[in-house]
Every structure is written in C-alpha cells, then in structure tokens.
Design a protein around this motif. Sequence first.
Motif, PDB file in Angstrom:
ATOM      1  N   ALA A  19       0.792  -1.237   0.000  1.00 41.39           N
ATOM      2  CA  ALA A  19       0.000   0.000   0.000  1.00 41.39           C
ATOM      3  C   ALA A  19       0.822   1.284   0.000  1.00 41.39           C
ATOM      4  CB  ALA A  19      -0.939   0.005   1.206  1.00 41.39           C
ATOM      5  N   GLY A  20       2.133   1.222  -0.021  1.00 46.22           N
ATOM      6  CA  GLY A  20       2.933   2.435   0.002  1.00 46.22           C
ATOM      7  C   GLY A  20       3.296   2.862   1.413  1.00 46.22           C
ATOM      8  N   ALA A  21       4.241   3.803   1.510  1.00 44.79           N
ATOM      9  CA  ALA A  21       4.804   4.185   2.806  1.00 44.79           C
ATOM     10  C   ALA A  21       3.779   4.817   3.738  1.00 44.79           C
ATOM     11  CB  ALA A  21       5.976   5.141   2.584  1.00 44.79           C
ATOM     12  N   LEU A  22       2.998   5.779   3.244  1.00 38.13           N
ATOM     13  CA  LEU A  22       2.090   6.510   4.127  1.00 38.13           C
ATOM     14  C   LEU A  22       1.056   5.594   4.766  1.00 38.13           C
ATOM     15  CD1 LEU A  22       1.077   9.147   5.327  1.00 38.13           C
ATOM     16  CD2 LEU A  22      -0.325   9.474   3.271  1.00 38.13           C
ATOM     17  N   ILE A  23       0.438   4.742   3.956  1.00 34.94           N
ATOM     18  CA  ILE A  23      -0.602   3.856   4.490  1.00 34.94           C
ATOM     19  C   ILE A  23       0.008   2.818   5.425  1.00 34.94           C
ATOM     20  CG2 ILE A  23      -2.373   2.162   3.852  1.00 34.94           C
ATOM     21  CD1 ILE A  23      -2.839   3.739   1.304  1.00 34.94           C
ATOM     22  N   ALA A  24       1.227   2.372   5.121  1.00 34.78           N
ATOM     23  CA  ALA A  24       1.902   1.413   6.011  1.00 34.78           C
ATOM     24  C   ALA A  24       2.213   2.056   7.362  1.00 34.78           C
ATOM     25  CB  ALA A  24       3.184   0.910   5.359  1.00 34.78           C
TER      26      ALA A  24
ATOM     27  N   LEU B  78       5.240  10.374   2.837  1.00 31.14           N
ATOM     28  CA  LEU B  78       3.914  10.713   2.308  1.00 31.14           C
ATOM     29  C   LEU B  78       3.567   9.935   1.042  1.00 31.14           C
ATOM     30  CD1 LEU B  78       4.075  14.598   2.772  1.00 31.14           C
ATOM     31  CD2 LEU B  78       3.167  12.880   4.353  1.00 31.14           C
ATOM     32  N   SER B  79       4.451   9.045   0.623  1.00 24.63           N
ATOM     33  CA  SER B  79       4.222   8.288  -0.613  1.00 24.63           C
ATOM     34  C   SER B  79       3.039   7.328  -0.471  1.00 24.63           C
ATOM     35  CB  SER B  79       5.478   7.494  -0.972  1.00 24.63           C
ATOM     36  OG  SER B  79       5.226   6.623  -2.053  1.00 24.63           O
ATOM     37  N   LEU B  80       2.165   7.375  -1.453  1.00 28.58           N
ATOM     38  CA  LEU B  80       1.026   6.450  -1.519  1.00 28.58           C
ATOM     39  C   LEU B  80       1.311   5.263  -2.433  1.00 28.58           C
ATOM     40  CD1 LEU B  80      -1.884   9.051  -1.695  1.00 28.58           C
ATOM     41  CD2 LEU B  80      -1.264   7.612   0.249  1.00 28.58           C
ATOM     42  N   GLY B  81       2.582   5.116  -2.790  1.00 36.86           N
ATOM     43  CA  GLY B  81       2.951   4.022  -3.682  1.00 36.86           C
ATOM     44  C   GLY B  81       3.225   4.516  -5.086  1.00 36.86           C
ATOM     45  N   GLN B  82       3.868   3.667  -5.868  1.00 36.85           N
ATOM     46  CA  GLN B  82       4.207   4.037  -7.234  1.00 36.85           C
ATOM     47  C   GLN B  82       2.972   4.042  -8.126  1.00 36.85           C
ATOM     48  OE1 GLN B  82       8.133   1.329  -6.757  1.00 36.85           O
ATOM     49  NE2 GLN B  82       7.644   1.877  -8.857  1.00 36.85           N
ATOM     50  N   LYS B  83       3.002   4.919  -9.110  1.00 36.04           N
ATOM     51  CA  LYS B  83       1.904   4.984 -10.061  1.00 36.04           C
ATOM     52  C   LYS B  83       1.815   3.686 -10.846  1.00 36.04           C
ATOM     53  CE  LYS B  83       1.947  10.007 -10.703  1.00 36.04           C
ATOM     54  NZ  LYS B  83       2.093  11.125 -11.687  1.00 36.04           N
ATOM     55  N   GLY B  84       0.594   3.222 -11.030  1.00 39.03           N
ATOM     56  CA  GLY B  84       0.370   1.997 -11.789  1.00 39.03           C
ATOM     57  C   GLY B  84       0.437   0.727 -10.961  1.00 39.03           C
ATOM     58  N   VAL B  85       0.807   0.859  -9.681  1.00 44.56           N
ATOM     59  CA  VAL B  85       0.880  -0.312  -8.793  1.00 44.56           C
ATOM     60  C   VAL B  85      -0.388  -0.344  -7.942  1.00 44.56           C
ATOM     61  CG1 VAL B  85       2.139  -1.463  -6.944  1.00 44.56           C
ATOM     62  CG2 VAL B  85       3.396  -0.222  -8.734  1.00 44.56           C
ATOM     63  N   SER B  86      -1.191  -1.359  -8.141  1.00 47.38           N
ATOM     64  CA  SER B  86      -2.445  -1.463  -7.394  1.00 47.38           C
ATOM     65  C   SER B  86      -2.173  -1.930  -5.968  1.00 47.38           C
ATOM     66  CB  SER B  86      -3.401  -2.440  -8.085  1.00 47.38           C
ATOM     67  OG  SER B  86      -2.811  -3.721  -8.196  1.00 47.38           O
ATOM     68  N   ARG B  87      -3.031  -1.514  -5.064  1.00 50.98           N
ATOM     69  CA  ARG B  87      -2.863  -1.877  -3.659  1.00 50.98           C
ATOM     70  C   ARG B  87      -3.362  -3.303  -3.398  1.00 50.98           C
ATOM     71  NH1 ARG B  87      -4.622   3.643  -3.171  1.00 50.98           N
ATOM     72  NH2 ARG B  87      -2.846   4.926  -2.531  1.00 50.98           N
TER      73      ARG B  87
ATOM     74  N   SER C 273      15.058   4.956  -1.005  1.00 50.49           N
ATOM     75  CA  SER C 273      14.102   5.054  -2.105  1.00 50.49           C
ATOM     76  C   SER C 273      14.391   3.931  -3.097  1.00 50.49           C
ATOM     77  CB  SER C 273      14.211   6.415  -2.798  1.00 50.49           C
ATOM     78  OG  SER C 273      13.300   6.508  -3.873  1.00 50.49           O
ATOM     79  N   VAL C 274      13.525   2.934  -3.126  1.00 54.27           N
ATOM     80  CA  VAL C 274      13.684   1.790  -4.031  1.00 54.27           C
ATOM     81  C   VAL C 274      12.343   1.472  -4.661  1.00 54.27           C
ATOM     82  CG1 VAL C 274      15.594   0.782  -2.714  1.00 54.27           C
ATOM     83  CG2 VAL C 274      13.239   0.154  -2.162  1.00 54.27           C
ATOM     84  N   ASP C 275      12.361   0.586  -5.625  1.00 53.68           N
ATOM     85  CA  ASP C 275      11.126   0.139  -6.252  1.00 53.68           C
ATOM     86  C   ASP C 275      10.226  -0.502  -5.203  1.00 53.68           C
ATOM     87  OD1 ASP C 275       9.507  -2.166  -7.801  1.00 53.68           O
ATOM     88  OD2 ASP C 275       9.978  -0.532  -9.201  1.00 53.68           O
ATOM     89  N   GLN C 276       8.937  -0.203  -5.272  1.00 53.58           N
ATOM     90  CA  GLN C 276       7.992  -0.691  -4.263  1.00 53.58           C
ATOM     91  C   GLN C 276       7.964  -2.205  -4.175  1.00 53.58           C
ATOM     92  OE1 GLN C 276       4.158   1.207  -4.617  1.00 53.58           O
ATOM     93  NE2 GLN C 276       3.149  -0.277  -3.286  1.00 53.58           N
ATOM     94  N   SER C 277       8.215  -2.875  -5.287  1.00 55.40           N
ATOM     95  CA  SER C 277       8.152  -4.337  -5.308  1.00 55.40           C
ATOM     96  C   SER C 277       9.246  -4.982  -4.460  1.00 55.40           C
ATOM     97  CB  SER C 277       8.257  -4.845  -6.747  1.00 55.40           C
ATOM     98  OG  SER C 277       9.512  -4.493  -7.312  1.00 55.40           O
ATOM     99  N   GLN C 278      10.289  -4.220  -4.110  1.00 49.76           N
ATOM    100  CA  GLN C 278      11.386  -4.789  -3.315  1.00 49.76           C
ATOM    101  C   GLN C 278      11.050  -4.910  -1.832  1.00 49.76           C
ATOM    102  OE1 GLN C 278      15.405  -3.367  -4.061  1.00 49.76           O
ATOM    103  NE2 GLN C 278      14.782  -2.489  -6.024  1.00 49.76           N
ATOM    104  N   TRP C 279       9.955  -4.293  -1.414  1.00 53.37           N
ATOM    105  CA  TRP C 279       9.592  -4.317   0.006  1.00 53.37           C
ATOM    106  C   TRP C 279       8.933  -5.652   0.368  1.00 53.37           C
ATOM    107  CZ3 TRP C 279      10.569  -0.968   3.981  1.00 53.37           C
ATOM    108  CH2 TRP C 279      11.169   0.238   3.639  1.00 53.37           C
ATOM    109  N   LYS C 280       9.749  -6.679   0.403  1.00 52.59           N
ATOM    110  CA  LYS C 280       9.290  -8.002   0.802  1.00 52.59           C
ATOM    111  C   LYS C 280       9.852  -8.312   2.186  1.00 52.59           C
ATOM    112  CE  LYS C 280       9.379  -9.617  -4.012  1.00 52.59           C
ATOM    113  NZ  LYS C 280       9.990 -10.603  -4.955  1.00 52.59           N
TER     114      LYS C 280
END
Length: 473
Positions: free
Chosen positions: A67-72, A210-219, A279-286
């Motif tokens: 869900a991105g940094a802010l929501i997390a 405040l990031s809500l996630g990368q554009k085009g990446v669904s939650r 700052s990395v690609d959102q998909s790396q947050w595993k």
Amino acid sequence: MSILNELGCYVSGRNNCPGLELHSCSMPCETAATLPLIYKQRINYIFLIYFQVAGGPYGEEPTIKAAGALIALLGFLIFPFIWSVPEALITAELTTAYPGNGGFDLWAERAFGPFMGSMMGTWKFLSGVFNIASLPVLCVDYIQKLLPVFSSGWPRHVAVVGSTLALSFLNYTGLTIVGYAAVLLALVALFPFVLLSLIAIPKIQPHRWLSLGQKGVSRDWNLYFNTLFWNLNFWDNVSTLAGEVDKPQKTFPLALLVSVIFTCVSYIVPLFAVTGAVSVDQSQWKTGFHAQAAEIIAGKWLKIWIEVSAVLSAIGLFEAQLSSSAFQVLGMAEIGIIPRFFRVRSKWFNTPWLGILISMVIALAVSSMDFTDIISSDNLLCSLGMLLEFASFLWLRLKSPNLKRPYRIPMKLPLLVLVCLVPSGFLVLIMVIATKTVYLVSGVMTVAGIGFFLFMKLCKTKTWVEFSDGPVL
C-alpha cells in the motif's frame, strides 16, 4: 513482600527456594539475595509476552509493498489503538478474573458452555500451531540468504525439521530457560535496528513518508491487512500461562502495558527510519527487506547482522508460541475439554511435554504448506477465536457483573460494546478477503473441531477415559 506482591513471579510447580528455577513465592525466600532474581523474572515475563506478539520489526516490510509508505506507517500507528490495546485490556481483565492455564478456552466455557469452550480451544490452538509452523520456515528463508544450499530440496526440508525438533527440545527444558532466552534474543534482535535507525537519521527525507505508492501499482489489501494482523496479534496467548504465574492479578496488567508500548515502538521507529532514508522500487519491500536497506544505509556488516538477528528473533517467537500452545493443551485438560492425562508434566522440568509433542507434530505436518497460506490460515482461525473471545468478554460482563475482577477495564458495558465492535469489524474483513485455499483449510479444521467435541462428549458418556471436573485456579 512489597516487590513480590506488586508484580509476582513465575511458578514452576515446585516450592523450593530460588536459584535454578522460577518458583512460587513464599516468605522464607524473601531475602535481599533474591531481589535480583525477582527483577529478572519480571523482565523475563515482559519479553515472553513480546515474543508472543512481535519479536522485532521483521515481517513488517510487505505493508509498504502492498500500500505504500504513508498507508503502512498509518497502519502501524493506528492499528495498535484499535486492535492491540483492546485485545491487551480484555486479556488483562479476563486473565485476572480466571487465572488458570485454560486462558481463552476457560473464558468461552464460562460464558457459553462446553461446546464453545471446545471450539475456542480448536480455533486458537490450531492458529497457534500454524504460527509455530511458519517460524522455522521463516528462519530457513533468512538462513538461505547467507547459505544458498538451504534454498530448496532436501537440505531445506532437513533444516526445517531439524530446527523444529531442536527448538521444541529447548522448550521442553522449561519456562526458566525460555524466559531467559527471550530476554537475550530480544536484545540481540533489536540492537541492530537501533543502530540502523540512528545511522539513517542524516539520510531521511520526510517527503518519502507521504508516498502512496508508485503509479500503476495497485494496492494489495489482502497482503496489507494480513501483514498488520500477523505482526500485532496474539496478545491473549499469554493467558494460557496464567497458572504458571504467582499473583497474576498484579503481573499481567503491568506486563501487558509495557509489552504493548515496547512492541509498537520496535515496529514504528525502524519503519520511519528506513522509509525515510531509502528510495527503491515498491516491489522490493518483501519480508527481509530491512536487511537490504541496512546494506544501503550502513553497509554489508549491518545487513548480515540483521539477517542473523532475524533468525534469532524467529527462535524467540517459536519458543513463546510453543509455550502458549503447550500450556493451552494442559489448560484444556484442567477444565475438562480433553482427557485428564493431557495434564501430564515432565518429571525433570515440570513442563507439559505431551502438549509440546502434539504441537510440534502438527506444526511439522503444516510446515509443508506455502508460507503465505500458513499465515493466512493462521489469521482466519485466530479471527474466529477472537470473535468468540470478544463475545465471551461482553457476555461475562453482562452475565456476571459481580464477578471479582482484580483488574477491570474502567468502562461500562455500552462503551465496551463499541470498543469490541471496531476490532471485530477488522476480524470480519480479514475473513472476507481470505483465499479459497484458506477457506478450505479453516473449514476442514472447524468441522474437525466439531467432530472432536462430539467424540470427547461420547468418551465422557461412556467413561472411556477420565476427565477433570473443572478448572484448576
């Protein structure tokens, strides 16, 4: 008596003076020489609760991916108040009112009768065992980053089975060893994150929070909520150890309060530090990304330290959860849900060896499942048990208003209903977003639980085995 009466200590079932065992407090033992031991016991219990729930910020990373940094960040800031705090408060009240090893099984039995007590036992025990099964798998997942030979095939299976057997034997040696191990493991597991957070401070850019996630990446809300739930759940598991604690009326509320604060801080501080500094690609947050972030922020030395600490944290979680599940089996025998012989304890360590053995065997069978399915099944079974737990709490307040409650939540019933409704809504959400595989596993387990209750009822009617008449408080 002041310190002993204030917080109490562990009970090992033996009334000898302190030295090698956690013990039942008695006047002859209250000398100046025992005070350091008493303080150790208080700390041990807080860390046992901590490892029932968290064990460190390991595993929180997928919330960013989902869900991105802010929501997390908002999740780990808000969720403790709508879930962790209510669950801990209810645990404190009911544990002090019914201080036996039956824990939540006893609460449901007192509220709604033997059938619901048995179903609570089924759901919560299996949930705990699923959680146990996930931890050796998690250990091996971290080890394989240092030793790739354990990534697949028979070496991986041997590692999972071997670690399960070894850690179960450690649990068999008793709560004294487990309690001291919990303190040591917590310190080792958390210290690298203290360093990581401090080193990250100069590199933090607040706008990244405040990031809500990368554009085009669904939650992925399924991943997000299940990760939050798994990381901040299981406060009530400590209730199954209530029979092992002297003066639980004093010990539980304070220990739970300290553990809630400690757990929330240990999650949120590293998450703020890493999301602000990297700052990395959102998909790396595993799961395990904190170790990669440590390499980016401080170097490979901190990455290796966090990976090793993650294994130690998983060990602490395993020991705490296995203790809870094993003593739950003993508690279910004490209140007559299962046969009396399940109360058997080790002659050497006074531990419920049969409960440990049953939990270990089921965990080994479950460990072959996919890790995500293990966690999701764990969450759904736990959700069923928690809904029953909230209902039991409210019904006991209504049914037995004059019951002696050494710790009582300072709210009247209408407000308590509201307090329970909010987390109950979250539990329903967890159940709704589950996958078909999880529904199938949980459904089979629930049906098996119903069949088990009917079989136990038949055993009582035919007097095939001996059952206890009631709880040991």
